[in-house]
Design an enzyme around this catalytic site. Structure first.
Site, PDB file in Angstrom:
ATOM      1  N   GLY A  83      42.213  23.050   2.475  1.00  0.00           N
ATOM      2  CA  GLY A  83      43.360  22.322   1.604  1.00  0.00           C
ATOM      3  C   GLY A  83      42.778  21.888   0.202  1.00  0.00           C
ATOM      4  N   GLU A  99      42.540  15.568   4.296  1.00  0.00           N
ATOM      5  CA  GLU A  99      42.894  16.537   5.253  1.00  0.00           C
ATOM      6  C   GLU A  99      41.679  16.369   6.387  1.00  0.00           C
ATOM      7  OE1 GLU A  99      42.242  21.540   4.987  1.00  0.00           O
ATOM      8  OE2 GLU A  99      40.920  20.139   3.813  1.00  0.00           O
ATOM      9  N   GLY A 129      36.173  16.236   0.232  1.00  0.00           N
ATOM     10  CA  GLY A 129      35.994  17.482   0.796  1.00  0.00           C
ATOM     11  C   GLY A 129      34.887  17.560   1.558  1.00  0.00           C
ATOM     12  N   GLY A 169      32.550  20.028   1.541  1.00  0.00           N
ATOM     13  CA  GLY A 169      31.285  20.659   1.015  1.00  0.00           C
ATOM     14  C   GLY A 169      29.962  19.923   1.324  1.00  0.00           C
TER      15      GLY A 169
END
Length: 445
Positions: free
Chosen positions: A343, A246, A223, A225
């Site tokens: 997501g 994603e 992800g 972050g």
């Protein structure tokens, strides 16, 4: 014949193009890049604009309607479905609105009595110059762009130089647009901010822990972050990883470059790193027309049934905070949107369903230079839950790893306190004793 001659009948000035946008229109732009030339031309119509709703997420360039938002009330309403740093002030001050949606189900809005966000009046997009076949690319983002191009009533392309091209589904005919303008104001997206020395130290420890949860041959999703996006740096000693995500963060691209992410054992598109967006700051030159990198529609990337089929998936995402029952909050501070759900939910759930799958939530144990714990007794009032406690698997801070599956409320509280910063463990323990046990004190700090 160059492309300007080939498309002469559709080529116009930005002012001529935006003059065709009617008042009270819904206007969609792709996730990420802003068609600055068209947006600035639209802003020149300030005196006559009424009721325009402009939708975009994760904007990477400044937008006139957000720089002095009070000027545009009643004229242009900006709606975000993911909040970037540029959008955040307008969201915090309530000048902009937030679209609550999950990217994997966006097209379902067109059915039954749902609010149809799938057929905008206007679609504006930055695209590459056409190739010899007349095909253009949406650059580092695909997302819903192909669908909006198909469904919009008016489609305007802003052709810019040096726009990234990728494999996958990231190519459409320039002829599919009704009008074409040449970019006057194309700005490269800014790189991500650098980490502070204290965050680097936390990242290194968390990365070391996360690396123990990833095995050779796994497929990973990383992800966006500030902490989670760095996790690829700590997987360089692995072999034959796959990337299915994603969004491709910069460290995932590096794993492909280094030959670590070969995709040999991927369930979908073996040998290719797949996503719907490549984070600016990644090596775009490496990604350009590289058959090992491919972008696909976000509804395919984030489809929960598809994710649940990925063999040995490890989904690595970041929380802003987690409470003692395991509820993960990643998108708001109180009731004010700070980013968006992205997501994270479907990847966390999908990894639990996937054969051999694991879901990993990472977070620093503290915020605000160590003065606030991110592991909290209860989420602050209004804070949105991004991942329900039932779907939280591994949680990692710089103080350790715990797994919450199969644990009771008491066991979860005790496990999470063990990976909280030592400075906050006593107060968390006191709350846990009062809330989850019948007697005043059952376990120590």
């Amino acid at each position: 014949m160059n492309w300007r001659e080939r498309y002469r009948s559709k080529l116009c000035t930005p002012e001529e193009a935006v003059a065709r946008i009617p008042n009270y229109a819904s206007v969609r732009m792709p996730m990420g890049p802003v068609p600055l030339t068209l947006v600035r031309a639209l802003a020149q119509r300030e005196d006559t604009l009424r009721g325009i709703r402009l939708f975009q997420g994760s904007s990477r360039q400044p937008i006139p309607f957000l720089e002095e938002p009070e000027r545009w009330q009643g004229k242009v309403e900006f709606v975000a479905d993911f909040v970037s740093a540029i959008l955040r002030p307008a969201i915090e001050q309530r000048w902009a609105d937030f679209l609550v949606t999950d990217y994997s189900v966006g097209s379902r809005s067109q059915h039954f009595d749902r609010t149809d966000i799938w057929h905008p009046d206007v679609f504006l997009a930055v695209v590459s110059e056409p190739d010899s076949d007349g095909l253009v690319s949406f650059g580092y983002t695909l997302w819903h762009s192909r669908q909006f191009l198909q469904n919009a009533r008016l489609r305007i392309a802003e052709v810019a130089p040096d726009v990234l091209r990728t494999f996958g589904d990231n190519a459409v005919p320039l002829d599919a647009f009704d009008w074409i303008v040449e970019a006057r104001d194309y700005l490269a997206p800014p790189p991500p901010p650098e980490l502070s020395p204290e965050r680097i130290e936390v990242t290194e420890v968390v990365g070391a822990y996360v690396s123990t949860l990833v095995h050779d041959g796994d497929t990973v999703q990383i992800g966006t972050g500030t902490l989670s996006s760095c996790m690829g740096l700590y997987l360089t000693g692995k072999n034959d990883l796959g990337i299915d995500a994603e969004i491709l963060v910069a460290t995932a691209v590096e794993l492909v470059k280094l030959g670590v992410a070969t995709g040999k054992y991927k369930t979908f598109h073996p040998g290719v790193a797949t996503a719907s967006f490549i984070v600016p700051g990644s090596d775009f030159a490496f990604c350009h027309l590289n058959p090992r990198i491919a972008l696909y529609d976000i509804e395919w990337c984030n489809s929960l049934p598809r994710i649940a089929q990925i063999q040995n998936l490890v989904a690595i995402n970041q929380a802003s905070m987690i409470d003692l029952t395991g509820q993960v909050a990643s998108e708001s501070i109180g009731a004010v949107m700070y980013t968006g759900p992205g997501g994270q939910l479907v990847w966390s759930m999908g990894a639990l369903y996937a054969p051999g799958g694991r879901s990993v939530i990472v977070l620093p144990s503290t915020a605000r230079h160590g003065t606030v714990s991110r592991i909290v007794a209860t989420l602050p009032e209004g804070t949105l839950v991004t991942v329900p406690r039932t779907f939280v698997d591994y949680v990692v801070t710089e103080h350790g790893i715990v797994n919450l599956q199969g644990k009771t409320q008491r066991e979860r509280a005790k496990a999470l306190i063990e990976i909280a910063h030592p400075r906050f463990r006593d107060e968390l323990t006191d709350y846990a004793n009062r809330t989850f046990w019948p007697r005043r004190r059952i376990f120590g700090p």
